[in-house]
Design an enzyme around this catalytic site. Structure first.
Site, mmCIF file in Angstrom:
data_model
loop_
_atom_site.group_PDB
_atom_site.id
_atom_site.type_symbol
_atom_site.label_atom_id
_atom_site.label_comp_id
_atom_site.label_asym_id
_atom_site.label_seq_id
_atom_site.Cartn_x
_atom_site.Cartn_y
_atom_site.Cartn_z
ATOM 1 C CB CYS A 335 -2.798 20.923 -6.479
ATOM 2 S SG CYS A 335 -3.351 20.789 -4.735
ATOM 3 C CG HIS A 431 1.784 19.127 -5.823
ATOM 4 N ND1 HIS A 431 1.842 20.393 -6.642
ATOM 5 C CD2 HIS A 431 0.757 19.177 -4.781
ATOM 6 C CE1 HIS A 431 0.774 21.270 -5.941
ATOM 7 N NE2 HIS A 431 0.259 20.320 -4.943
#
Length: 485
Positions: A335, A431
């Protein structure tokens, strides 16, 4: 018929409120009740995506799992995600509502109580028992005006309170009795009982302590809860646990270096790696250096990517990372960490505070623009090596460039991530990557480790079952049900 409810507040932050609620959620669920967790206001950069398309604190997602239900935005209607020392992104019922400085937020809180009560009412209609978690300390009387997180909510919703104290910190008698002393009388009357958490040793030696607290406060002793060692294997509520010193694993075959930057987010991505006996995670402060013998540098997500990138550069860790790559080492960015690996990051709308465009680490030929709506979505698909994966996306921004042609993953007809031509540097927005047993196995074998072959998700549920048994053994659960209303 509306549910009964009971609220758990603490004498301070990190006294174990989230863990106690998770354990009770599982224990009461095993007793046959439909239990739902609720936290009016949370402050955490460790968040989870909900099925109804929003985000809540990771602790409430764990508590929902303990109760055997899907997470909902109504379980945590107000979420503050810190972006600076004095400001945070405000998420209301799962959606970004704006940004607020700390002082400004105090004036906003009265407008949020109706949304908090709306979410609480929705949960009460769906449950037998709602377990409510407070935030920080019950005795923050300087913030009592317009409070929506602790006594302000308890009074508004007429929910009785159990106070939790942490004996591991020392001074637990004074901290509980002192809470009674500083609270306004009408607030103090909301507290029905207390729990002492993280006890070590012979419980008989604290029997007088329990009696003393009851005598000083008039509150019922619910139980003395021994330290629960497996708590470290459950997703943490906030970043305090990230900085805890850990014993070095002797015999570990793989070392993974993880810079812990000021605005680190979704740090539970590390938990499955921590559980692998063949892996040693080396958590680094910005003033430390990356070990020359590490096999992988893992850049975590960030709530303030540009600010954390600047810290990374100012500390010299960027030099260490480039040297690691020159030695043939691997780098993985998740991310915000993925965004840092590229050539540039632009923030034309000032989403992170100021309109800025900065140079990244230049290890991936990609560029990121922080713009557009926040992407909140659970995904399933396959990675570049054709292994199945699942996880979630939680980010603002779009990343493009030549290295995106070498995608990391593909799901729902779209692609994600990028890889360098030599395969040493990889970035992804995903994630929860390492909770996938096959994904974690593939990564560790690339690094030379032999995975333990564990079922990570089943392991979490087994810990929750043990935590529930722990609660049944040491707390008066029947008494808690009696106090709930």
């Amino acid at each position: 018929m509306a549910a009964r409810a009971l609220m758990f507040q603490g004498t301070g932050s990190d006294v174990g409120k989230s863990l106690v609620v998770a354990g009770l959620a599982r224990a009461f669920t095993l007793r046959g009740l439909r239990v739902l967790p609720f936290k009016p206001q949370n402050m955490s950069n460790n968040a989870a995506v909900t099925e109804d398309g929003g985000e809540i604190g990771r602790a409430q997602a764990l508590q929902a799992r303990a109760a055997g239900v899907s997470p909902s935005v109504h379980m945590n209607p107000v979420l503050l995600k810190p972006q600076s020392e004095v400001g945070a992104q405000l998420v209301v019922q799962g959606r970004v509502s704006g940004n607020a400085k700390a002082a400004e937020y105090q004036t906003i809180k009265p407008t949020l109580m109706p949304r908090v009560m709306e979410s609480f009412g929705i949960l009460k209609e769906q449950a037998d028992l709602v377990l409510v978690e407070g935030a920080g300390s019950a005795s923050e009387v300087n913030l009592r005006r317009n409070d929506i997180a602790n006594m302000g909510f308890a009074r508004e919703a007429d929910v009785p309170v159990i106070l939790i104290g942490d004996i591991d910190r020392g001074g637990v008698i004074a901290s509980i009795a002192g809470t009674k002393l500083v609270l306004p009388p009408d607030d103090a009357r909301m507290i029905e009982g207390f729990i002492i958490n993280r006890f070590r040793g012979d419980p008989s030696l604290f029997a007088d302590g329990m009696a003393t607290i009851s005598s000083l406060t008039g509150w019922e002793a619910i139980g003395l809860l021994p330290f629960f060692a497996d708590a470290v294997r459950l997703p943490a509520e906030d970043a305090l646990g990230v900085h805890v010193e850990r014993t070095r694993k002797t015999g570990a075959k793989v070392r993974i270096a993880v810079p812990i930057l000021p605005h680190v987010s979704n740090f539970d991505d590390l938990d499955p790696l921590d559980a692998e006996p063949d892996v040693e995670l080396v958590r680094l402060r910005p003033d430390q250096t990356i070990p020359g013998d590490c096999d992988l540098v893992l850049l975590m997500g960030s709530k303030a990517t540009i600010a954390d990138l600047q810290v990374l550069k100012a500390s010299g860790l960027d030099v260490d990372i480039r040297a690691h790559v020159r030695r043939g080492g691997r780098v993985l960015g998740l991310c915000g960490g993925y965004q840092m690996l590229g050539r540039t990051i632009a923030d034309p709308e000032g989403i992170e505070g100021t309109s800025d465009r900065v140079e990244g680490l230049g290890l991936l030929q990609v560029d990121t623009v922080l713009a557009g709506d926040k992407r909140l979505e659970s995904v399933t698909g396959r990675s570049f090596d054709d292994e199945p994966l699942q996880g979630y996306e939680m980010h603002i921004g779009r990343t493009t460039g030549p290295d995106c042609a070498r995608r990391f993953a593909e799901f729902s007809g779209s692609t994600d991530g990028a890889m360098s031509a030599d395969g040493q540097v990889v970035g992804t927005y995903l994630h929860g990557l390492f909770t996938n047993d096959r994904q974690r196995t593939a990564w560790l074998r690339r690094l030379g480790a032999e995975p333990a072959g564990m079922d990570y998700e089943a392991g979490i549920d087994a810990i929750l079952d043990r935590l529930a048994a722990h609660m049944e053994q040491h707390l008066d659960l029947t008494g808690l049900l009696r106090l709930a209303r």
